[in-house]
Design an enzyme around this catalytic site. Structure first.
Site, PDB file in Angstrom:
ATOM      1  N   TYR A  31      11.937  -2.070  16.189  1.00 11.95           N
ATOM      2  CA  TYR A  31      10.392  -1.554  16.606  1.00 11.95           C
ATOM      3  C   TYR A  31       9.458  -2.488  16.674  1.00 11.95           C
ATOM      4  CZ  TYR A  31       7.486   0.845  13.334  1.00 11.95           C
ATOM      5  OH  TYR A  31       6.680   0.994  12.351  1.00 11.95           O
ATOM      6  N   LYS A 146      11.660  -4.253  10.482  1.00 12.21           N
ATOM      7  CA  LYS A 146      11.180  -3.234  10.965  1.00 12.21           C
ATOM      8  C   LYS A 146      12.101  -2.127  12.116  1.00 12.21           C
ATOM      9  CE  LYS A 146       6.418  -2.565  13.673  1.00 12.21           C
ATOM     10  NZ  LYS A 146       5.385  -1.671  12.418  1.00 12.21           N
ATOM     11  N   GLU A 178       3.180  -2.192  -0.806  1.00 12.54           N
ATOM     12  CA  GLU A 178       2.500  -1.664   0.974  1.00 12.54           C
ATOM     13  C   GLU A 178       2.081  -0.653   0.978  1.00 12.54           C
ATOM     14  OE1 GLU A 178       4.622  -3.185   4.488  1.00 12.54           O
ATOM     15  OE2 GLU A 178       5.999  -2.144   3.321  1.00 12.54           O
ATOM     16  N   LEU A 202       6.715  -5.494   4.901  1.00 16.03           N
ATOM     17  CA  LEU A 202       6.989  -5.719   6.596  1.00 16.03           C
ATOM     18  C   LEU A 202       5.954  -6.969   6.131  1.00 16.03           C
ATOM     19  CD1 LEU A 202       8.149  -5.456   9.214  1.00 16.03           C
ATOM     20  CD2 LEU A 202       5.889  -4.439   9.382  1.00 16.03           C
TER      21      LEU A 202
END
Ligand code: PDD
Length: 287
Positions: A31, A146, A178, A202
């Site tokens: 996505y 993702k 993250e 990511l």
């Protein structure tokens, strides 16, 4: 409100998803969230390139060319008259009946869905910042994809929410990776530190813009990461994503970061970031 199902624009409550869609059963899909300001996409190509890259990493073939996808998404944002808001799009591997973990050799017909929401810029977020908590990163080892598998992210974010914080800053063995839905940074002695864009995080599009404008403006960047110990003595901490831009973290686990206010370099970086939005999307209602 229209949504997209494959290349069809339909009313939100008329959209139907097959119960044996692999996205629904296995989280088997990818996505993107793309931001729009003033009815114009921001960093569109970067998001779409990452979508195709994520798909390629799981051998999922997106059944549209990039220009075809652009035309479909343009029709959606036009129909919904999006001004400043978010476009969510996902592509699942498709419907497989009966359910089977094994991916069929003959590709299924991938299913594209997309929706939009009007979300103004929240200046209090950028100026006042928010709190974060620290959580162990229990996700898989391919966070560069993702993918729709967001249970680890969602559980960490929810824990933050329950603690009255916006974000959970994640770590593996004391090394900060993250946020649950953001990239994480700290500033120490004028240098901007963040995790390398490897398999553990990511590669955020916002991150990419921030690191570029930092370098262009003479702020030293170190992508070798930082630890929880570093975080505890950081001068400034912030998080970034498509939806929250550059958001200062003013307290972690209820201990203030620095003097508990947005720091000067975080503020500067948000000014540079805003200039990039202006370049691509024109004047903003709030700068
Ligand atoms: N999240 N890391 C994770 C785990 C993310 O989910 C996101 C984005 C980011 C930041 O990436 P970008 O700058 O490209 O938005 C980093 C999106 C916004 C979401 O899931 O809603």
């Amino acid at each position: 409100m229209k949504v997209l199902v494959n290349d069809q624009l339909i009313e939100r409550d008329e959209a139907k998803i097959d119960i044996e869609d692999r996205g629904y059963q296995f989280g088997d899909g990818v996505y993107e969230v793309v931001r729009m300001y003033n009815g114009k996409f921001f960093t569109y190509e970067e998001h779409i390139d990452r979508l195709y890259a994520s798909a390629a990493k799981i051998d999922l073939v997106i059944p549209y060319s990039k220009p075809e996808l652009r035309a479909i998404l343009d029709s959606l944002v036009t129909a919904n008259n999006v001004g400043t808001g978010n476009v969510y799009l996902q592509v699942t591997r498709g419907i497989q009946s009966p359910r089977n973990h094994v991916i069929p050799e003959t590709p299924l017909k991938a299913v594209l869905t997309a929706s939009t929401s009007e979300v103004p810029r929240d200046m209090t977020l950028f100026e006042d910042g928010r709190k974060a908590i620290v959580e162990e990163d229990v996700r898989w080892l391919r966070c560069d994809i993702k993918s729709l598998n967001l249970l680890g992210n969602s559980m960490a974010k929810n824990k933050a929410h329950q603690a009255g914080a916006l974000e959970a800053i994640l770590h593996r063995d004391g090394s900060v990776t993250e946020g649950s839905a953001t990239n994480a940074y700290m500033i120490k002695d004028g240098t901007l530190f963040t995790h390398a864009a490897d398999n553990l995080v990511l590669a955020g599009i916002t991150r990419q813009v921030i690191l570029r404008v930092a370098r262009e403006n003479g702020i030293p960047v170190d992508e070798s990461g930082f630890t929880l110990t570093d975080l505890a003595t950081a001068d400034e901490v912030f998080i970034s994503s498509t939806t929250i831009e550059v958001t200062p973290i003013i307290a972690i686990d209820d201990k203030p970061v620095g003097d508990g206010k947005r720091g000067p370099i975080t503020k500067q970086l948000h000014t540079y970031f805003t200039a990039e939005i202006l370049k691509q999307c024109g004047e903003l209602a709030f700068v």
